[in-house]
Motif scaffolding. Structure first.
Motif, PDB file in Angstrom:
ATOM      1  N   TYR A   1      37.196  25.245  23.576  1.00  0.00           N
ATOM      2  CA  TYR A   1      35.725  24.886  23.528  1.00  0.00           C
ATOM      3  C   TYR A   1      35.554  24.178  22.137  1.00  0.00           C
ATOM      4  CZ  TYR A   1      30.888  26.558  22.752  1.00  0.00           C
ATOM      5  OH  TYR A   1      29.558  26.426  22.466  1.00  0.00           O
TER       6      TYR A   1
ATOM      7  N   THR B   1      31.648  31.071  18.186  1.00  0.00           N
ATOM      8  CA  THR B   1      32.342  30.732  19.259  1.00  0.00           C
ATOM      9  C   THR B   1      32.920  32.035  19.896  1.00  0.00           C
ATOM     10  OG1 THR B   1      32.863  28.372  18.236  1.00  0.00           O
ATOM     11  CG2 THR B   1      34.079  29.048  20.159  1.00  0.00           C
TER      12      THR B   1
ATOM     13  N   GLU C   1      29.957  34.010  21.249  1.00  0.00           N
ATOM     14  CA  GLU C   1      29.280  33.227  22.514  1.00  0.00           C
ATOM     15  C   GLU C   1      30.155  33.390  23.662  1.00  0.00           C
ATOM     16  OE1 GLU C   1      28.306  28.611  23.730  1.00  0.00           O
ATOM     17  OE2 GLU C   1      28.196  29.270  21.661  1.00  0.00           O
ATOM     18  N   LEU C   2      31.493  33.014  23.301  1.00  0.00           N
ATOM     19  CA  LEU C   2      32.532  33.052  24.554  1.00  0.00           C
ATOM     20  C   LEU C   2      32.844  34.475  25.182  1.00  0.00           C
ATOM     21  CD1 LEU C   2      34.845  30.059  24.003  1.00  0.00           C
ATOM     22  CD2 LEU C   2      33.111  30.345  25.403  1.00  0.00           C
ATOM     23  N   SER C   3      32.990  35.456  24.094  1.00  0.00           N
ATOM     24  CA  SER C   3      33.008  37.033  24.400  1.00  0.00           C
ATOM     25  C   SER C   3      31.988  37.301  25.468  1.00  0.00           C
ATOM     26  CB  SER C   3      33.245  37.800  23.395  1.00  0.00           C
ATOM     27  OG  SER C   3      32.032  38.067  22.919  1.00  0.00           O
ATOM     28  N   TYR C   4      30.745  36.724  25.298  1.00  0.00           N
ATOM     29  CA  TYR C   4      29.725  37.213  26.119  1.00  0.00           C
ATOM     30  C   TYR C   4      29.777  36.712  27.646  1.00  0.00           C
ATOM     31  CZ  TYR C   4      27.183  39.684  22.460  1.00  0.00           C
ATOM     32  OH  TYR C   4      26.845  40.564  21.339  1.00  0.00           O
ATOM     33  N   THR C   5      30.163  35.483  27.589  1.00  0.00           N
ATOM     34  CA  THR C   5      30.246  34.632  28.767  1.00  0.00           C
ATOM     35  C   THR C   5      31.533  34.873  29.639  1.00  0.00           C
ATOM     36  OG1 THR C   5      31.246  32.706  27.528  1.00  0.00           O
ATOM     37  CG2 THR C   5      28.697  33.038  27.965  1.00  0.00           C
ATOM     38  N   CYS C   6      32.747  35.374  28.818  1.00  0.00           N
ATOM     39  CA  CYS C   6      34.118  35.300  29.587  1.00  0.00           C
ATOM     40  C   CYS C   6      34.395  36.623  29.876  1.00  0.00           C
ATOM     41  CB  CYS C   6      34.914  34.782  28.851  1.00  0.00           C
ATOM     42  SG  CYS C   6      34.634  32.848  28.639  1.00  0.00           S
ATOM     43  N   ARG C   7      33.677  37.572  30.448  1.00  0.00           N
ATOM     44  CA  ARG C   7      34.075  38.752  30.514  1.00  0.00           C
ATOM     45  C   ARG C   7      35.367  39.117  31.312  1.00  0.00           C
ATOM     46  NH1 ARG C   7      30.382  42.776  28.106  1.00  0.00           N
ATOM     47  NH2 ARG C   7      28.906  41.543  26.827  1.00  0.00           N
TER      48      ARG C   7
END
Length: 107
Positions: free
Chosen positions: A70, A47, A50-56
């Motif tokens: 999430y 998680t 995944e979220l570190s790539y999408t929530c920059r």
């Protein structure tokens, strides 16, 4: 010649009541809500990746809340996931070069 026909639309009241009660009992047994499981460390790592790539573009203070939201949407119980644990996992992933430090919080 008169044939006896069964009237399939008629159901005796006592039989109908008995069937409905039995159906309710069966439905309640299967309707019980399953307990939400706690996320494993592997799920938490996936998680965070995944979220570190999408929530920059977000502020670092918002990141743990996004992780928890999430996981809750995925059906996990997040009562025992702390902000400190999230950041410890994030820091270890950055130090092992699995992800880049998108928030600039790891020294």
């Amino acid at each position: 010649m008169v044939k006896d026909k069964l009237d399939l639309d008629y159901i005796p009241e006592d039989v109908l009541k008995e069937v409905l009660e039995a159906e309710k009992k069966e439905f309640k047994r299967y309707k019980k809500k399953r307990k939400a499981h706690y996320p494993t460390s592997r799920v938490l790592v996936q998680t965070i990746i995944e979220l570190s790539y999408t929530c920059r573009g977000i502020h670092p203070h918002e990141f743990p809340r996004l992780i928890l939201d999430y996981l809750e949407r995925k059906g996990f119980d997040t009562r025992y996931i702390t902000i400190k644990r999230i950041w410890n996992v994030y820091e270890s992933l950055v130090k092992r070069h699995v992800i880049t430090d998108v928030f600039g919080v790891v020294e």
